[in-house]
Write a protein that holds these residues in place. Structure first.
Motif, PDB file in Angstrom:
ATOM      1  N   PRO A 104       0.785  -1.245   0.000  1.00 58.68           N
ATOM      2  CA  PRO A 104       0.000   0.000   0.000  1.00 58.68           C
ATOM      3  C   PRO A 104       0.811   1.287   0.000  1.00 58.68           C
ATOM      4  O   PRO A 104       0.352   2.298  -0.559  1.00 58.68           O
ATOM      5  CB  PRO A 104      -0.840  -0.132   1.281  1.00 58.68           C
ATOM      6  CG  PRO A 104      -0.958  -1.609   1.489  1.00 58.68           C
ATOM      7  CD  PRO A 104       0.362  -2.163   1.075  1.00 58.68           C
ATOM      8  N   ASP A 105       1.992   1.312   0.629  1.00 59.11           N
ATOM      9  CA  ASP A 105       2.752   2.563   0.670  1.00 59.11           C
ATOM     10  C   ASP A 105       3.956   2.548  -0.273  1.00 59.11           C
ATOM     11  O   ASP A 105       4.888   3.334  -0.112  1.00 59.11           O
ATOM     12  CB  ASP A 105       3.199   2.878   2.102  1.00 59.11           C
ATOM     13  CG  ASP A 105       4.147   1.830   2.670  1.00 59.11           C
ATOM     14  OD1 ASP A 105       4.338   0.774   2.038  1.00 59.11           O
ATOM     15  OD2 ASP A 105       4.698   2.070   3.774  1.00 59.11           O
ATOM     16  N   ALA A 106       3.939   1.676  -1.274  1.00 56.18           N
ATOM     17  CA  ALA A 106       5.017   1.645  -2.266  1.00 56.18           C
ATOM     18  C   ALA A 106       4.987   2.922  -3.101  1.00 56.18           C
ATOM     19  O   ALA A 106       3.924   3.508  -3.328  1.00 56.18           O
ATOM     20  CB  ALA A 106       4.874   0.429  -3.164  1.00 56.18           C
ATOM     21  N   PRO A 107       6.145   3.369  -3.576  1.00 54.39           N
ATOM     22  CA  PRO A 107       6.180   4.598  -4.375  1.00 54.39           C
ATOM     23  C   PRO A 107       5.480   4.469  -5.722  1.00 54.39           C
ATOM     24  O   PRO A 107       5.072   5.460  -6.315  1.00 54.39           O
ATOM     25  CB  PRO A 107       7.679   4.855  -4.560  1.00 54.39           C
ATOM     26  CG  PRO A 107       8.332   3.520  -4.371  1.00 54.39           C
ATOM     27  CD  PRO A 107       7.492   2.819  -3.350  1.00 54.39           C
ATOM     28  N   GLY A 108       5.324   3.265  -6.233  1.00 54.88           N
ATOM     29  CA  GLY A 108       4.635   3.031  -7.496  1.00 54.88           C
ATOM     30  C   GLY A 108       3.531   2.005  -7.330  1.00 54.88           C
ATOM     31  O   GLY A 108       3.074   1.717  -6.220  1.00 54.88           O
ATOM     32  N   SER A 109       3.086   1.451  -8.444  1.00 50.86           N
ATOM     33  CA  SER A 109       2.045   0.418  -8.438  1.00 50.86           C
ATOM     34  C   SER A 109       2.727  -0.943  -8.506  1.00 50.86           C
ATOM     35  O   SER A 109       3.107  -1.382  -9.592  1.00 50.86           O
ATOM     36  CB  SER A 109       1.100   0.618  -9.633  1.00 50.86           C
ATOM     37  OG  SER A 109       0.529   1.899  -9.603  1.00 50.86           O
ATOM     38  N   SER A 110       2.873  -1.602  -7.354  1.00 45.19           N
ATOM     39  CA  SER A 110       3.708  -2.804  -7.270  1.00 45.19           C
ATOM     40  C   SER A 110       2.951  -4.067  -6.900  1.00 45.19           C
ATOM     41  O   SER A 110       3.565  -5.098  -6.635  1.00 45.19           O
ATOM     42  CB  SER A 110       4.831  -2.578  -6.247  1.00 45.19           C
ATOM     43  OG  SER A 110       5.615  -1.459  -6.602  1.00 45.19           O
ATOM     44  N   ASN A 111       1.643  -4.031  -6.861  1.00 47.98           N
ATOM     45  CA  ASN A 111       0.881  -5.205  -6.448  1.00 47.98           C
ATOM     46  C   ASN A 111       0.856  -6.268  -7.549  1.00 47.98           C
ATOM     47  O   ASN A 111       0.983  -5.962  -8.730  1.00 47.98           O
ATOM     48  CB  ASN A 111      -0.555  -4.814  -6.106  1.00 47.98           C
ATOM     49  CG  ASN A 111      -0.636  -3.760  -5.016  1.00 47.98           C
ATOM     50  OD1 ASN A 111       0.348  -3.496  -4.318  1.00 47.98           O
ATOM     51  ND2 ASN A 111      -1.784  -3.159  -4.872  1.00 47.98           N
ATOM     52  N   PHE A 112       0.680  -7.523  -7.135  1.00 47.98           N
ATOM     53  CA  PHE A 112       0.527  -8.608  -8.106  1.00 47.98           C
ATOM     54  C   PHE A 112      -0.266  -9.745  -7.486  1.00 47.98           C
ATOM     55  O   PHE A 112      -0.451  -9.802  -6.268  1.00 47.98           O
ATOM     56  CB  PHE A 112       1.885  -9.094  -8.618  1.00 47.98           C
ATOM     57  CG  PHE A 112       2.793  -9.706  -7.581  1.00 47.98           C
ATOM     58  CD1 PHE A 112       2.863 -11.082  -7.409  1.00 47.98           C
ATOM     59  CD2 PHE A 112       3.602  -8.899  -6.784  1.00 47.98           C
ATOM     60  CE1 PHE A 112       3.705 -11.648  -6.475  1.00 47.98           C
ATOM     61  CE2 PHE A 112       4.453  -9.452  -5.838  1.00 47.98           C
ATOM     62  CZ  PHE A 112       4.506 -10.830  -5.690  1.00 47.98           C
ATOM     63  N   GLY A 113      -0.764 -10.636  -8.335  1.00 51.00           N
ATOM     64  CA  GLY A 113      -1.596 -11.730  -7.851  1.00 51.00           C
ATOM     65  C   GLY A 113      -1.237 -13.055  -8.494  1.00 51.00           C
ATOM     66  O   GLY A 113      -0.701 -13.098  -9.607  1.00 51.00           O
ATOM     67  N   GLU A 114      -1.544 -14.139  -7.779  1.00 48.75           N
ATOM     68  CA  GLU A 114      -1.239 -15.492  -8.252  1.00 48.75           C
ATOM     69  C   GLU A 114      -2.409 -16.433  -7.993  1.00 48.75           C
ATOM     70  O   GLU A 114      -3.096 -16.324  -6.978  1.00 48.75           O
ATOM     71  CB  GLU A 114      -0.018 -16.062  -7.532  1.00 48.75           C
ATOM     72  CG  GLU A 114       1.291 -15.392  -7.840  1.00 48.75           C
ATOM     73  CD  GLU A 114       2.449 -16.061  -7.118  1.00 48.75           C
ATOM     74  OE1 GLU A 114       3.563 -16.066  -7.665  1.00 48.75           O
ATOM     75  OE2 GLU A 114       2.252 -16.585  -5.997  1.00 48.75           O
ATOM     76  N   LEU A 115      -2.590 -17.369  -8.892  1.00 48.36           N
ATOM     77  CA  LEU A 115      -3.436 -18.533  -8.658  1.00 48.36           C
ATOM     78  C   LEU A 115      -2.544 -19.671  -8.187  1.00 48.36           C
ATOM     79  O   LEU A 115      -1.418 -19.815  -8.674  1.00 48.36           O
ATOM     80  CB  LEU A 115      -4.162 -18.945  -9.935  1.00 48.36           C
ATOM     81  CG  LEU A 115      -5.330 -18.067 -10.383  1.00 48.36           C
ATOM     82  CD1 LEU A 115      -5.815 -18.519 -11.763  1.00 48.36           C
ATOM     83  CD2 LEU A 115      -6.477 -18.131  -9.383  1.00 48.36           C
ATOM     84  N   TYR A 116      -3.023 -20.488  -7.268  1.00 44.76           N
ATOM     85  CA  TYR A 116      -2.217 -21.597  -6.777  1.00 44.76           C
ATOM     86  C   TYR A 116      -3.071 -22.848  -6.573  1.00 44.76           C
ATOM     87  O   TYR A 116      -4.295 -22.778  -6.412  1.00 44.76           O
ATOM     88  CB  TYR A 116      -1.521 -21.224  -5.461  1.00 44.76           C
ATOM     89  CG  TYR A 116      -2.459 -20.875  -4.319  1.00 44.76           C
ATOM     90  CD1 TYR A 116      -3.034 -21.859  -3.518  1.00 44.76           C
ATOM     91  CD2 TYR A 116      -2.778 -19.546  -4.044  1.00 44.76           C
ATOM     92  CE1 TYR A 116      -3.879 -21.539  -2.475  1.00 44.76           C
ATOM     93  CE2 TYR A 116      -3.625 -19.206  -3.015  1.00 44.76           C
ATOM     94  CZ  TYR A 116      -4.182 -20.210  -2.237  1.00 44.76           C
ATOM     95  OH  TYR A 116      -5.043 -19.882  -1.210  1.00 44.76           O
ATOM     96  N   GLY A 117      -2.391 -23.971  -6.620  1.00 39.22           N
ATOM     97  CA  GLY A 117      -3.042 -25.244  -6.367  1.00 39.22           C
ATOM     98  C   GLY A 117      -2.044 -26.238  -5.807  1.00 39.22           C
ATOM     99  O   GLY A 117      -0.873 -26.229  -6.192  1.00 39.22           O
ATOM    100  N   SER A 118      -2.484 -27.065  -4.876  1.00 41.56           N
ATOM    101  CA  SER A 118      -1.583 -28.047  -4.270  1.00 41.56           C
ATOM    102  C   SER A 118      -2.311 -29.362  -4.024  1.00 41.56           C
ATOM    103  O   SER A 118      -3.538 -29.403  -3.876  1.00 41.56           O
ATOM    104  CB  SER A 118      -1.000 -27.529  -2.956  1.00 41.56           C
ATOM    105  OG  SER A 118      -1.992 -27.460  -1.948  1.00 41.56           O
ATOM    106  N   ILE A 119      -1.523 -30.422  -3.999  1.00 39.04           N
ATOM    107  CA  ILE A 119      -2.005 -31.764  -3.657  1.00 39.04           C
ATOM    108  C   ILE A 119      -1.070 -32.328  -2.590  1.00 39.04           C
ATOM    109  O   ILE A 119       0.156 -32.177  -2.704  1.00 39.04           O
ATOM    110  CB  ILE A 119      -2.019 -32.695  -4.884  1.00 39.04           C
ATOM    111  CG1 ILE A 119      -2.962 -32.152  -5.958  1.00 39.04           C
ATOM    112  CG2 ILE A 119      -2.434 -34.108  -4.496  1.00 39.04           C
ATOM    113  CD1 ILE A 119      -2.944 -32.956  -7.247  1.00 39.04           C
ATOM    114  N   SER A 120      -1.647 -32.932  -1.575  1.00 38.78           N
ATOM    115  CA  SER A 120      -0.825 -33.484  -0.498  1.00 38.78           C
ATOM    116  C   SER A 120      -1.239 -34.919  -0.193  1.00 38.78           C
ATOM    117  O   SER A 120      -2.388 -35.321  -0.415  1.00 38.78           O
ATOM    118  CB  SER A 120      -0.956 -32.625   0.766  1.00 38.78           C
ATOM    119  OG  SER A 120      -2.307 -32.581   1.214  1.00 38.78           O
TER     120      SER A 120
END
Length: 222
Positions: A104-120
């Motif tokens: 939120p307080d980064a000097p620029g626009s630095s957000n990113f998102g990921e999809l994830y999946g796991s099997i255990s």
């Protein structure tokens, strides 16, 4: 009056049912370093973190987690938001979801998102995370895949031995590291009663030393 009483009783019943089917928990931790995929996020400094999670018997969960960071600019903290579904079928566990990294307080626009999946299965798990989008100051490539293999074993005196191998790949990795478009990270740790002692390493040329870390965390139900 009877209608109001009936509605009130129904609301109380709904709240009771909701509480019996859902759980809200929180966590706080202190660590000598905050590593993300083998790379420090605090310039090798200490980190304080905390989060809150909601989970239901249906398998749906959502939560948030925060930690201080140090990227050499005015960015001071990271806030993660995530949601997904997890469960078990025929002895195998599964988990699929979405994770949003915000600064939120980064000097620029630095957000990113990921999809994830796991099997255990028992003490072993495999997981894949794929970058779905990134703001312009985070990555111009939007090409990153992270694969990881994790094992967790109970050893002497109810301690937990955790082993991790991960591989980051894609054009975003080359943009972030200034090296190749892929690298490996390795971690081994022992945990007991909230304390964790571990070693971590990558095969990046600029970050290939073995580093030690220690942390203490507490989880509690609200």
């Amino acid at each position: 009056m009877k209608k109001t009483a009936s509605l009130l009783a129904l609301a109380c019943l709904s709240i009771t049912s909701f509480n019996s089917l859902a759980e809200v928990s929180a966590n706080v931790a202190a660590s000598s370093n905050y590593y993300w995929r083998g790379v420090t996020q605090t310039d090798d400094g200490a980190a304080l973190s905390g989060g809150m999670d909601y989970s239901s018997e249906s398998g749906f969960y959502a939560g948030t987690w925060m930690s201080n960071v140090d990227f050499g600019d005015q960015t001071s903290y990271e806030m993660d938001l995530y949601a997904g579904f997890s469960g078990e079928t025929q002895g195998f566990g599964y988990d699929v979801g979405y994770l949003y990294y915000a600064y939120p307080d980064a000097p620029g626009s630095s957000n990113f998102g990921e999809l994830y999946g796991s099997i255990s299965w028992q003490w072993l798990s495999v997981k894949a995370s794929y970058l779905t989008h990134a703001q312009k100051d985070s990555s111009t490539e939007e090409d990153m895949l992270y694969l990881e293999l994790n094992a967790s074993l109970n050893i002497l005196n109810d301690s937990e031995l955790a082993l991790h191998i991960g591989r980051s790949s894609g054009d975003t990795i080359k943009e972030w590291t200034g090296e190749d478009d892929s690298y490996m990270d390795y971690r081994v740790s022992v945990s007991k009663d909230g304390f964790t002692l571990g070693l971590i390493k990558t095969d990046l040329n600029t970050n290939d030393d073995v580093k030690a870390f220690v942390s203490y965390g507490v989880n509690f139900t609200l």
